[in-house]
Design a protein around this motif. Structure first.
Motif, PDB file in Angstrom:
ATOM      1  N   SER A  12     -11.649 -15.363  -0.485  1.00  0.00           N
ATOM      2  CA  SER A  12     -11.552 -15.492  -1.934  1.00  0.00           C
ATOM      3  C   SER A  12     -10.375 -14.655  -2.415  1.00  0.00           C
ATOM      4  N   PRO A  13      -9.893 -14.884  -3.669  1.00  0.00           N
ATOM      5  CA  PRO A  13      -8.794 -14.065  -4.180  1.00  0.00           C
ATOM      6  C   PRO A  13      -9.103 -12.578  -4.145  1.00  0.00           C
ATOM      7  N   ARG A  14     -10.342 -12.204  -4.446  1.00  0.00           N
ATOM      8  CA  ARG A  14     -10.703 -10.785  -4.422  1.00  0.00           C
ATOM      9  C   ARG A  14     -10.642 -10.237  -3.000  1.00  0.00           C
ATOM     10  N   GLN A  15     -11.158 -11.014  -2.037  1.00  0.00           N
ATOM     11  CA  GLN A  15     -11.104 -10.572  -0.645  1.00  0.00           C
ATOM     12  C   GLN A  15      -9.661 -10.476  -0.167  1.00  0.00           C
ATOM     13  N   THR A  16      -8.829 -11.418  -0.612  1.00  0.00           N
ATOM     14  CA  THR A  16      -7.412 -11.363  -0.239  1.00  0.00           C
ATOM     15  C   THR A  16      -6.755 -10.111  -0.781  1.00  0.00           C
ATOM     16  N   ALA A  19      -7.746  -7.154   1.250  1.00  0.00           N
ATOM     17  CA  ALA A  19      -7.038  -7.140   2.528  1.00  0.00           C
ATOM     18  C   ALA A  19      -5.602  -6.653   2.348  1.00  0.00           C
ATOM     19  N   MET A  20      -4.971  -7.018   1.246  1.00  0.00           N
ATOM     20  CA  MET A  20      -3.598  -6.595   0.991  1.00  0.00           C
ATOM     21  C   MET A  20      -3.501  -5.089   0.754  1.00  0.00           C
ATOM     22  N   VAL A  21      -4.539  -4.506   0.148  1.00  0.00           N
ATOM     23  CA  VAL A  21      -4.530  -3.057  -0.101  1.00  0.00           C
ATOM     24  C   VAL A  21      -4.447  -2.286   1.204  1.00  0.00           C
ATOM     25  N   ALA A  22      -4.951  -2.872   2.284  1.00  0.00           N
ATOM     26  CA  ALA A  22      -4.907  -2.188   3.581  1.00  0.00           C
ATOM     27  C   ALA A  22      -3.470  -1.958   4.047  1.00  0.00           C
ATOM     28  N   PRO A  24      -0.516  -0.933   2.251  1.00  0.00           N
ATOM     29  CA  PRO A  24       0.034   0.377   1.877  1.00  0.00           C
ATOM     30  C   PRO A  24      -0.799   1.546   2.392  1.00  0.00           C
ATOM     31  N   LEU A  25      -2.129   1.360   2.464  1.00  0.00           N
ATOM     32  CA  LEU A  25      -2.958   2.436   3.007  1.00  0.00           C
ATOM     33  C   LEU A  25      -2.640   2.674   4.476  1.00  0.00           C
ATOM     34  N   GLY A  26      -2.500   1.594   5.241  1.00  0.00           N
ATOM     35  CA  GLY A  26      -2.141   1.730   6.654  1.00  0.00           C
ATOM     36  C   GLY A  26      -0.754   2.323   6.823  1.00  0.00           C
ATOM     37  N   LEU A  27       0.166   1.977   5.915  1.00  0.00           N
ATOM     38  CA  LEU A  27       1.515   2.539   5.991  1.00  0.00           C
ATOM     39  C   LEU A  27       1.492   4.050   5.777  1.00  0.00           C
ATOM     40  N   ILE A  28       0.732   4.489   4.772  1.00  0.00           N
ATOM     41  CA  ILE A  28       0.627   5.932   4.510  1.00  0.00           C
ATOM     42  C   ILE A  28       0.029   6.641   5.722  1.00  0.00           C
ATOM     43  N   ALA A  29      -1.064   6.087   6.248  1.00  0.00           N
ATOM     44  CA  ALA A  29      -1.722   6.714   7.395  1.00  0.00           C
ATOM     45  C   ALA A  29      -0.792   6.772   8.601  1.00  0.00           C
ATOM     46  N   ALA A  30      -0.051   5.710   8.859  1.00  0.00           N
ATOM     47  CA  ALA A  30       0.844   5.685  10.015  1.00  0.00           C
ATOM     48  C   ALA A  30       1.960   6.711   9.888  1.00  0.00           C
ATOM     49  N   ILE A  31       2.539   6.812   8.687  1.00  0.00           N
ATOM     50  CA  ILE A  31       3.648   7.763   8.477  1.00  0.00           C
ATOM     51  C   ILE A  31       3.155   9.195   8.616  1.00  0.00           C
ATOM     52  N   VAL A  32       2.013   9.507   7.993  1.00  0.00           N
ATOM     53  CA  VAL A  32       1.490  10.881   8.058  1.00  0.00           C
ATOM     54  C   VAL A  32       1.117  11.246   9.490  1.00  0.00           C
ATOM     55  N   LEU A  33       0.411  10.360  10.186  1.00  0.00           N
ATOM     56  CA  LEU A  33       0.008  10.659  11.556  1.00  0.00           C
ATOM     57  C   LEU A  33       1.213  10.833  12.467  1.00  0.00           C
ATOM     58  N   THR A  34       2.231   9.993  12.279  1.00  0.00           N
ATOM     59  CA  THR A  34       3.431  10.106  13.114  1.00  0.00           C
ATOM     60  C   THR A  34       4.103  11.455  12.919  1.00  0.00           C
ATOM     61  N   LEU A  55       4.972  -1.155  -2.810  1.00  0.00           N
ATOM     62  CA  LEU A  55       4.337  -2.336  -2.226  1.00  0.00           C
ATOM     63  C   LEU A  55       3.044  -2.674  -2.953  1.00  0.00           C
ATOM     64  N   ALA A  56       2.255  -1.659  -3.285  1.00  0.00           N
ATOM     65  CA  ALA A  56       0.981  -1.894  -3.967  1.00  0.00           C
ATOM     66  C   ALA A  56       1.184  -2.510  -5.346  1.00  0.00           C
ATOM     67  N   ALA A  57       2.244  -2.109  -6.028  1.00  0.00           N
ATOM     68  CA  ALA A  57       2.497  -2.617  -7.384  1.00  0.00           C
ATOM     69  C   ALA A  57       2.754  -4.116  -7.408  1.00  0.00           C
ATOM     70  N   SER A  58       3.119  -4.697  -6.275  1.00  0.00           N
ATOM     71  CA  SER A  58       3.435  -6.122  -6.246  1.00  0.00           C
ATOM     72  C   SER A  58       2.186  -6.998  -6.257  1.00  0.00           C
ATOM     73  N   PHE A  59       0.992  -6.416  -5.957  1.00  0.00           N
ATOM     74  CA  PHE A  59      -0.196  -7.258  -5.910  1.00  0.00           C
ATOM     75  C   PHE A  59      -1.451  -6.566  -6.418  1.00  0.00           C
ATOM     76  N   ALA A  60      -1.504  -5.227  -6.385  1.00  0.00           N
ATOM     77  CA  ALA A  60      -2.720  -4.505  -6.741  1.00  0.00           C
ATOM     78  C   ALA A  60      -2.783  -4.236  -8.243  1.00  0.00           C
ATOM     79  N   SER A  61      -3.960  -3.841  -8.731  1.00  0.00           N
ATOM     80  CA  SER A  61      -4.132  -3.503 -10.133  1.00  0.00           C
ATOM     81  C   SER A  61      -3.472  -2.171 -10.440  1.00  0.00           C
ATOM     82  N   THR A  62      -3.414  -1.839 -11.736  1.00  0.00           N
ATOM     83  CA  THR A  62      -2.816  -0.568 -12.146  1.00  0.00           C
ATOM     84  C   THR A  62      -3.571   0.608 -11.546  1.00  0.00           C
ATOM     85  N   LEU A  63      -4.903   0.541 -11.577  1.00  0.00           N
ATOM     86  CA  LEU A  63      -5.715   1.632 -11.043  1.00  0.00           C
ATOM     87  C   LEU A  63      -5.474   1.818  -9.552  1.00  0.00           C
TER      88      LEU A  63
END
Length: 374
Positions: A12-16, A19-22, A24-34, A55-63
């Protein structure tokens, strides 16, 4: 069944979105861990973490965008603590830059969401206005099968200056189609006024000339009252009124400067121009207008297509007008609903998806079984 199962599930659009939020979250985690796991190398976080909120601003809500921006700042501070860079001027500047970019992209996302809400409200009001002013025609009126379409040229609008309506009398169906000169709220108001006058008088006036004289008087009063004296006479409405009797193939028409109807009969498309056209409504007072009735035959199964000039004046990329008569000649076996759907698809394909002027079409077909012609 087993081969189709993997494709049966759709996000569904909400599930999509989740999934997209993962990403930028994965990017942050990868950079910090590296950076934490390779303390002897140059930290990547100060230069790469800014990508996450952007990246998040292109699809995620303001919050969600704000939360990801905050996590990116926290991740940068973790990298700074691990690399012992918190007290350096360069690191402080990089933190400030990340905060600034995060604030900007979050603000951008907020403004985008606000505009989306405003557009949604505009569409809702426009659709409500259309339902009130331009009432949908029923699929059947007396012995007639009916279909219609309206396409507004103005972006995010559902209604403009084109109009149509149908009214039943004890022995016939009267249909009006028209086009108000101009656009915007003024054109909508003029269209609403004419439709109201037509609905009020169409079943009371015994003859079409009498009905047209009434509409001319009403429109002239409406167009001249609210405008300045120097602009009087510059506003008008082209219109055609058709009277289709229940028990006779003889159809009557009075045209006031409107494009001629199109009759589809046995594989042929024939234009029905008025022999004695009258001036557009609102201009009848400039001359002594006499309304003449034109007649034509509409047999059971025939299709009568009424349209506004937004259809025949629609141009393609090469500047060629839409060839309605030629195209309609191959649609004579269609039902009104199918014809409207085919015409709308073909018209939009001709213009490349967007019209420069409002367009309205009404298709009427005398029922083969219930026409009761004598």
């Amino acid at each position: 069944m087993g081969l189709r199962q993997p494709f049966a599930y759709r996000l569904s659009p909400r599930q999509t979105g989740n999934a997209m939020v993962a990403l930028p979250l994965g990017l942050i985690a990868a950079i910090v861990l590296t950076d934490v796991l390779t303390p002897n190398s140059r930290p990547m976080g100060p230069s790469l973490l800014v990508v996450a909120p952007a990246l998040a601003a292109s699809f995620a809500s303001t919050l969600v965008t704000g939360m990801i921006a905050a996590l990116a700042v926290v991740g940068m501070l973790v990298i700074g603590m691990n690399s012992h860079l918190l007290d350096t001027l360069q690191f402080e500047q990089q933190v400030i830059a990340l905060l600034a970019v995060s604030a900007l992209v979050t603000l951008f996302r907020y403004l985008r969401e606000r505009r989306a809400r405003e557009l949604a409200q505009v569409r809702m009001v426009s659709e409500a206005t259309q339902r009130v002013v331009l009432r949908p025609l029923p699929r059947r009126i007396g012995p007639l099968r009916v279909a219609s379409m309206y396409m507004a040229a103005q972006e995010h609008a559902s209604i403009g200056g084109d109009l149509y309506a149908a009214v039943r009398t004890p022995t016939s169906t009267r249909v009006i189609i028209g086009d108000v000169k101009g656009k915007g709220l003024t054109a909508i108001g003029d269209a609403a006024f004419l439709l109201g006058a037509f609905r009020e008088a169409a079943h009371r006036q015994a003859t079409l000339p009498g009905l047209m004289a009434y509409l001319e008087h009403s429109v002239s009063w409406n167009l001249t009252e609210p405008i300045e004296a120097e602009t009087a006479g510059e506003c008008f409405i082209t219109a055609a009124v058709i009277d289709i009797p229940d028990g006779s193939p003889r159809v009557e028409m009075v045209s006031c400067g409107h494009p001629p109807p199109l009759l589809l009969h046995e594989g042929q498309a024939t234009l029905l121009p008025a022999v004695h056209p009258a001036p557009p409504l609102g201009l009848g007072g400039l001359t002594r207008t006499v309304y003449h009735v034109d007649t034509f035959t509409m047999e059971p199964g025939d299709l009568l297509v009424l349209y506004t000039d937004g259809v025949i004046e629609a141009r393609n990329a090469r500047g060629a007008f839409y060839p309605l008569t030629e195209r309609a000649a191959v649609w004579t076996d269609e039902t009104p609903t199918a014809l409207i759907h085919t015409l709308q698809t073909d018209l939009l394909a001709h213009v490349g998806g967007r019209l420069d002027d409002d367009a309205a079409v009404v298709a009427l077909q005398r029922d083969l079984l219930e026409s009761g012609l004598q």
